[in-house]
Write an enzyme that holds these catalytic residues in place. Structure first.
Site, PDB file in Angstrom:
ATOM      1  CB  SER A   1      -0.957   0.009   1.194  1.00 37.87           C
ATOM      2  OG  SER A   1      -2.036  -0.879   0.979  1.00 37.87           O
TER       3      SER A   1
ATOM      4  CE  LYS B   1      -4.640   1.835  -0.647  1.00 38.21           C
ATOM      5  NZ  LYS B   1      -4.094   0.519  -0.329  1.00 38.21           N
TER       6      LYS B   1
ATOM      7  CB  SER C   1      -4.504   1.556   3.765  1.00 38.72           C
ATOM      8  OG  SER C   1      -3.638   1.070   2.774  1.00 38.72           O
TER       9      SER C   1
END
Length: 373
Positions: free
Chosen positions: A81, A84, A136
């Site tokens: 993640s 991101k 997230s």
């Protein structure tokens, strides 16, 4: 240097066509030849950086761009993640934060970590970025991608942005960071992306928000919290992003400010609890900044539409390659078959999940990849 740097085979120059702009990949490690080392690269005359179980890391001064120490800076690993950060940096300038959207069923049903989007509710783009960077949310990532004209366009935009930043180790295949064959990044690139993000006021606001009220159906709200534990524990912490999948292991990129100076630390492929280690790496960065010769630098973004600078043919530099990769990119992503779902930061085993869903909600089963954060 604490670790001897051994040059190895040269990188092959390549050209990536992303977003209609051609960016030529460099033939030496971005940021300096020393950053091609697989081992620890640190300045002389000061205590070595604290030990870390991370396979790869970078410690850098955000203001000057100086890389203070690194380990396998350009090694390519699954980013989880932390990718991101690139999603947010790419899409914040493209989407009106006050625009309101109703997410698709596809977005709401994304596997892995979720902020809890519902097709029965409407959300501002601003809410979706909070869900992306605080909780997230993979559902928020897909909703933002669809709001940008679709998944294919968003992936093209993200990869074009990576090339513009000279983050050549980064290949984005998903907006969420869920493992997929061909996807990769590096500790150097994560630091580069974070540095660019910190220059964006909205990006900085999303990553530094500790808690926020998030919309729910029928005009209700619920509270979401930032997954970055150092926001509560480390003096001067600005935030950025953490990530984890069963194949990528733990990754993190974070920045803190003290005395008017900002240090960024990025780590990849950490096997355990990394928060205390990151805090010590940040402390070390603050203690040596301005006192040592840097081992490299975080480069500036390329001017729009211009190719990366090429090596002079008359004076070729020594070349090194990033670390040889363990079998955890394409192979690992293909094997990502764990039947586990994460909601927020709670992991529920696949069998238990099925039973709970069947008993509590009576909705359909679906396979989930094991993914926290």
């Amino acid at each position: 240097m604490w670790t001897k740097i051994v040059p190895v085979a040269a990188l092959i120059a390549s050209v990536s066509l992303t977003g209609g702009t051609a960016y030529a990949s460099p033939t030496t490690p971005v940021g300096g030849e020393a950053l091609g080392s697989r081992g620890l690269v640190a300045p002389e005359g000061v205590q070595k950086p604290p030990k870390s179980k991370a396979t790869s890391y970078v410690i850098a001064d955000v203001g000057t761009g100086q890389v203070l120490a690194a380990k396998d800076a350009h090694g390519r690993y699954l980013p989880a993640s932390t990718l991101k950060t690139l999603t947010a940096l790419t899409l914040i300038p493209k989407l009106d934060k006050n625009r309101t959207i109703r997410p698709s069923h596809n977005a709401c049903n994304q596997e892995g970590s979720a902020v809890g989007l519902s097709p029965k509710a409407t959300y501002k783009i601003d809410d979706l970025f909070k869900g992306l960077m605080m909780s997230s949310g993979n559902d928020a990532a897909m909703a933002l991608a669809e709001s940008n004209g679709g998944l294919a366009k968003t992936m093209s935009d993200m990869n074009a942005e990576a090339k513009r930043l000279q983050a050549y180790d980064t290949v984005a295949k998903t907006p969420s960071g869920l493992d997929k064959p061909g996807q990769s990044s590096s500790a150097y690139d994560l630091a580069l992306i974070a540095r660019a993000g910190l220059a964006n006021p909205d990006f900085k606001r999303y990553i530094s928000t500790k808690t926020a009220n998030f919309p729910a159906p029928k005009g209700k709200t619920y509270q979401i919290s930032n997954h970055n534990k150092l926001l509560w524990r480390y003096q001067g912490m600005i935030g950025v992003k953490n990530g984890w999948t069963t194949k990528a292991r733990a990754s993190f990129v974070g920045a803190a400010t003290r005395g008017g100076h900002t240090i960024v630390v990025s780590i990849m492929r950490h096997e355990g609890f990394f928060w205390d280690e990151v805090a010590k790496l940040l402390d070390w960065g603050f203690s040596v900044r301005g006192k040592v010769t840097p081992v490299g630098r975080l480069v500036d973004p390329l001017p729009a539409g211009l190719p990366a600078p090429q090596q002079q043919a008359s004076a070729p530099a020594k070349t090194v390659t990033p670390a040889a990769q363990p079998p955890l990119l394409d192979t690992a992503a293909k094997k990502q078959t764990d039947t586990t779902k994460t909601v927020g930061s709670v992991v529920i085993g696949g069998g238990l999940l099925f039973g709970l869903i069947y008993l509590w909600y009576g909705i359909r089963r679906r396979r989930r990849a094991r993914s926290r954060f």
